[in-house]
Design a protein around this motif. Structure first.
Motif, PDB file in Angstrom:
ATOM      1  N   LEU A  77       4.112  -0.104   1.609  1.00 36.92           N
ATOM      2  CA  LEU A  77       4.390   0.818   0.421  1.00 36.92           C
ATOM      3  C   LEU A  77       4.846   2.302   0.973  1.00 36.92           C
ATOM      4  CD1 LEU A  77       4.592   1.611  -2.649  1.00 36.92           C
ATOM      5  CD2 LEU A  77       2.268   1.728  -2.550  1.00 36.92           C
ATOM      6  N   LEU A  78       3.991   2.600   1.971  1.00 35.25           N
ATOM      7  CA  LEU A  78       4.356   4.062   2.233  1.00 35.25           C
ATOM      8  C   LEU A  78       5.707   4.034   3.121  1.00 35.25           C
ATOM      9  CD1 LEU A  78       0.725   4.930   3.679  1.00 35.25           C
ATOM     10  CD2 LEU A  78       2.117   6.639   2.450  1.00 35.25           C
ATOM     11  N   ALA A  79       6.063   2.814   3.843  1.00 35.56           N
ATOM     12  CA  ALA A  79       7.423   2.663   4.578  1.00 35.56           C
ATOM     13  C   ALA A  79       8.391   2.902   3.561  1.00 35.56           C
ATOM     14  CB  ALA A  79       7.505   1.699   5.474  1.00 35.56           C
ATOM     15  N   TRP A  80       8.090   2.136   2.516  1.00 35.50           N
ATOM     16  CA  TRP A  80       9.019   2.195   1.385  1.00 35.50           C
ATOM     17  C   TRP A  80       9.401   3.361   0.651  1.00 35.50           C
ATOM     18  CZ3 TRP A  80       8.420   2.848  -4.068  1.00 35.50           C
ATOM     19  CH2 TRP A  80       9.477   2.691  -4.792  1.00 35.50           C
ATOM     20  N   PHE A  81       8.381   4.056   0.514  1.00 36.38           N
ATOM     21  CA  PHE A  81       8.349   5.382  -0.071  1.00 36.38           C
ATOM     22  C   PHE A  81       9.267   6.393   0.720  1.00 36.38           C
ATOM     23  CE2 PHE A  81       7.168   9.669  -0.298  1.00 36.38           C
ATOM     24  CZ  PHE A  81       7.267  10.226  -1.768  1.00 36.38           C
TER      25      PHE A  81
END
Length: 246
Positions: A77-81
């Motif tokens: 999720l952090l990478a996607w953000f």
């Protein structure tokens, strides 16, 4: 403020949001957004970033729905953000100044609108992420905060969608004490609020304080730093001022 300044702020605030979210962990509660955890904050803000970028990159001239929230968590999720935030920054930096696309508040141009709106969207949610992490939050400059107050009062709450209504006419004054000329008079009635960028009349209630504190309090992230007059007017703001993007 010009478009390039907004994009620089957006870049910095998004990076700070991601860093605070990573430090807090995606399962941490967000005190400034009751009922949310950091994963909700990342999904929401990341979705908004992609939604905004699509208008500029793809030239949608009417409302276009967002792509929904991702079923991601943790490091993914952090990478996607971070990916979506980077794409938005790059899209705004590389766009033609005369790009034509849909936008929902008055602005000098669609590009200026999206740069300003996403800078403020991200700054407020960066504060949310830092509230989840704990510790001292990053500072918000007085000029940028005053600009955000103006966007909220003269933009969002000038629209028919505003729910800040009063059965009898009331006047709310908003004053940033550390920024020259930063005072707004908000006239409340059964119609959408009408805001004047001046100290126009006696007010039923005044909220005042440093611009950054007033900015965050009007977005219901902090208590009002100072309030005089009829507290029910400020209470009406607290109860009714949640906004939608479109």
């Amino acid at each position: 403020m010009d478009t390039a300044e907004y994009v620089s702020i957006l870049d910095r605030e998004g990076r700070s949001l991601a860093a605070a979210a990573e430090e807090a962990g995606t399962g941490a509660k967000v005190p400034t957004c009751p009922g949310w955890q950091v994963r909700d904050l990342l999904r929401h803000t990341g979705m908004v970033h992609r939604w905004a970028a699509a208008f500029v990159a793809e030239g949608h001239t009417s409302y276009h729905p967002d792509a929904g929230l991702p079923d991601l968590d943790g490091a993914e999720l952090l990478a996607w953000f971070r990916e979506g935030h980077g794409q938005l920054v790059q899209t705004l930096r590389s766009a033609s100044p005369d790009v034509r696309c849909w936008h929902f508040l008055p602005a000098p141009s669609p590009l200026a609108f999206w740069a300003r709106r996403q800078a403020h969207e991200t700054a407020v949610h960066r504060f949310d992420a830092e509230s989840a992490r704990g510790g001292r939050p990053s500072e918000i400059s007085g000029d940028f905060a005053a600009d955000g107050i103006d966007e909220l009062l003269c933009g969002f709450h000038a629209r028919p969608k505003s729910r800040v209504r009063s059965e009898k006419p009331r006047v709310l004054r908003v004053r940033a004490t550390d920024t020259d000329g930063a005072v707004w008079t908000v006239r409340l009635s059964q119609e959408p609020p009408v805001t004047e960028r001046e100290d126009a009349t006696d007010a039923d209630c005044e909220v005042a304080g440093p611009a950054a504190r007033v900015y965050l309090s009007l977005w219901n992230r902090l208590p009002f730093p100072s309030m005089t007059g009829d507290a029910s007017v400020a209470g009406l703001w607290r109860e009714k001022s949640a906004v939608t993007w479109s």
